[in-house]
Design a protein around this motif. Structure first.
Motif, PDB file in Angstrom:
ATOM      1  N   UNK A  18      -8.179  16.047   0.748  1.00 10.34           N
ATOM      2  CA  UNK A  18      -8.474  17.543   0.158  1.00 10.34           C
ATOM      3  C   UNK A  18      -7.048  18.264  -0.309  1.00 10.34           C
ATOM      4  N   UNK A  19      -6.972  18.757  -1.665  1.00  9.77           N
ATOM      5  CA  UNK A  19      -5.821  19.346  -2.044  1.00  9.77           C
ATOM      6  C   UNK A  19      -4.918  18.446  -2.916  1.00  9.77           C
ATOM      7  N   UNK A  20      -5.190  17.191  -3.053  1.00 13.79           N
ATOM      8  CA  UNK A  20      -4.486  16.206  -3.778  1.00 13.79           C
ATOM      9  C   UNK A  20      -5.039  16.242  -5.350  1.00 13.79           C
ATOM     10  N   UNK A  21      -4.021  16.178  -6.123  1.00 10.33           N
ATOM     11  CA  UNK A  21      -4.731  16.338  -7.553  1.00 10.33           C
ATOM     12  C   UNK A  21      -4.869  14.981  -8.021  1.00 10.33           C
ATOM     13  N   UNK A  22      -6.107  14.604  -8.795  1.00  9.00           N
ATOM     14  CA  UNK A  22      -6.425  13.130  -9.164  1.00  9.00           C
ATOM     15  C   UNK A  22      -6.662  13.261 -10.511  1.00  9.00           C
ATOM     16  N   UNK A  55     -18.193  -5.331  -2.290  1.00 12.10           N
ATOM     17  CA  UNK A  55     -16.786  -6.162  -1.990  1.00 12.10           C
ATOM     18  C   UNK A  55     -15.609  -5.333  -1.880  1.00 12.10           C
ATOM     19  N   UNK A  56     -15.303  -4.457  -2.961  1.00 14.61           N
ATOM     20  CA  UNK A  56     -14.387  -3.489  -2.971  1.00 14.61           C
ATOM     21  C   UNK A  56     -14.076  -2.589  -1.891  1.00 14.61           C
ATOM     22  N   UNK A  57     -15.335  -2.242  -1.162  1.00 14.50           N
ATOM     23  CA  UNK A  57     -15.190  -1.238  -0.107  1.00 14.50           C
ATOM     24  C   UNK A  57     -14.449  -2.130   0.981  1.00 14.50           C
ATOM     25  N   UNK A  58     -14.297  -3.106   1.335  1.00 16.00           N
ATOM     26  CA  UNK A  58     -13.595  -4.009   2.204  1.00 16.00           C
ATOM     27  C   UNK A  58     -12.272  -4.075   2.035  1.00 16.00           C
ATOM     28  N   UNK A  59     -11.546  -3.435   1.224  1.00 23.10           N
ATOM     29  CA  UNK A  59      -9.899  -3.464   1.068  1.00 23.10           C
ATOM     30  C   UNK A  59      -9.629  -3.995  -0.280  1.00 23.10           C
ATOM     31  N   UNK A  60      -8.245  -3.798  -0.456  1.00 24.31           N
ATOM     32  CA  UNK A  60      -7.205  -3.012   0.270  1.00 24.31           C
ATOM     33  C   UNK A  60      -7.478  -1.593   0.066  1.00 24.31           C
ATOM     34  N   UNK A  61      -6.904  -0.879   0.969  1.00 20.12           N
ATOM     35  CA  UNK A  61      -7.057   0.621   0.854  1.00 20.12           C
ATOM     36  C   UNK A  61      -6.186   1.123  -0.320  1.00 20.12           C
ATOM     37  N   UNK A  62      -6.958   2.280  -0.918  1.00 24.37           N
ATOM     38  CA  UNK A  62      -6.313   2.971  -2.236  1.00 24.37           C
ATOM     39  C   UNK A  62      -6.876   2.333  -3.332  1.00 24.37           C
ATOM     40  N   UNK A  63      -8.070   1.636  -3.345  1.00 22.28           N
ATOM     41  CA  UNK A  63      -8.655   1.191  -4.304  1.00 22.28           C
ATOM     42  C   UNK A  63      -9.921   2.161  -4.557  1.00 22.28           C
ATOM     43  N   UNK A 132     -13.688   1.113 -13.636  1.00 19.91           N
ATOM     44  CA  UNK A 132     -12.559   1.376 -12.604  1.00 19.91           C
ATOM     45  C   UNK A 132     -12.668   0.850 -11.538  1.00 19.91           C
ATOM     46  N   UNK A 133     -13.974   0.171 -11.293  1.00 17.06           N
ATOM     47  CA  UNK A 133     -14.258  -0.422  -9.813  1.00 17.06           C
ATOM     48  C   UNK A 133     -13.134  -1.137  -9.425  1.00 17.06           C
ATOM     49  N   UNK A 134     -12.516  -0.959  -8.513  1.00 15.52           N
ATOM     50  CA  UNK A 134     -11.316  -2.009  -7.781  1.00 15.52           C
ATOM     51  C   UNK A 134      -9.896  -1.466  -8.357  1.00 15.52           C
ATOM     52  N   UNK A 135     -10.079  -0.578  -9.061  1.00 15.94           N
ATOM     53  CA  UNK A 135      -8.740  -0.056  -9.640  1.00 15.94           C
ATOM     54  C   UNK A 135      -7.630   0.470  -8.339  1.00 15.94           C
ATOM     55  N   UNK A 136      -6.606   0.372  -8.614  1.00 16.97           N
ATOM     56  CA  UNK A 136      -5.366   0.913  -7.673  1.00 16.97           C
ATOM     57  C   UNK A 136      -5.079   2.258  -8.088  1.00 16.97           C
ATOM     58  N   UNK A 137      -5.237   3.275  -7.286  1.00 15.95           N
ATOM     59  CA  UNK A 137      -4.957   4.785  -7.572  1.00 15.95           C
ATOM     60  C   UNK A 137      -3.549   4.891  -7.729  1.00 15.95           C
ATOM     61  N   UNK A 138      -2.758   3.929  -7.228  1.00 14.94           N
ATOM     62  CA  UNK A 138      -1.462   4.441  -7.566  1.00 14.94           C
ATOM     63  C   UNK A 138      -0.763   3.847  -8.902  1.00 14.94           C
ATOM     64  N   UNK A 139      -1.558   3.266  -9.560  1.00 18.56           N
ATOM     65  CA  UNK A 139      -1.135   2.720 -10.845  1.00 18.56           C
ATOM     66  C   UNK A 139      -1.865   3.387 -12.070  1.00 18.56           C
TER      67      UNK A 139
END
Length: 186
Positions: A18-22, A55-63, A132-139
């Motif tokens: 909560x409060x992060x900008x996406x 499958x994506x729900x099982x990791x890695x985190x941040x996807x 966007x399924x499986x996309x890394x939110x840091x990239x």
């Protein structure tokens, strides 16, 4: 994004988002409402184990785990916890702050309060799809910006589900008028 935020418990990650900008290609806003879905939660898609869809729900985190809801609209979740665990946070609402003109075109309406208030509206406004399924939110094409100050968060029962409805795993920015629905007491 600090991956410790989503690599730990889904119950820490959900209010922590909560409060992060996406932003997706510069379009988006502040996260004001989410719901937690744990591995042992009967309302979670991961509850019955890994499938091709989950499958994506099982990791890695941040996807991102993106799925079609009722064949009508996309929903987006931030995967949490360690690899193999099957936990995620559903993005329910944003306060739109970037790219409002494009959001209005995508949603076919002018009212800013209805642009991102609900998981299907949010994904439509941002242009989030199965691509966007499986996309890394840091990239790229994603950008995440941490809040500049602490954000007060309220809890309530989750909404729009039929199992484990009593769990107070919905997190909303206190005082926000941008959430998807009014909050019920936890």
């Amino acid at each position: 994004m600090t991956w410790e935020l989503v690599a730990g418990s889904v119950h820490d990650a959900a209010p922590g988002l909560i409060g992060w900008t996406l932003l997706l290609d510069g379009v988006g806003g502040r996260i004001v409402e989410v719901e937690a879905y744990a591995a042992d939660d009967p309302a979670s898609h991961s509850y019955r184990g890994r499938t091709p869809r989950t499958a994506v729900m099982f990791g890695p985190p941040g996807r991102l785990y993106v799925y079609r809801s009722y064949g009508l609209h996309w929903c987006a979740n931030v995967v949490c916890e360690e690899d193999g665990r099957g936990a995620a946070v559903l993005l329910r609402a944003l306060e739109p702050t970037h790219g409002l003109d494009l959001m209005r075109v995508r949603r076919g309406l002018d009212d800013p309060r209805l642009l991102c208030a609900g998981p299907g509206r949010l994904t439509q406004a941002l242009g989030l799809t199965a691509e966007h399924n499986g996309a890394d939110l840091t990239k790229p094409p994603f950008t995440l910006v941490s809040p500049s100050a602490p954000v007060a968060v309220e809890r309530s029962p989750r909404i729009g589900i039929t199992k484990a409805v009593e769990k107070p795993w919905r997190y909303v920015e206190a005082g926000s008028s941008w959430s998807s629905r009014a909050r019920r007491a936890a």
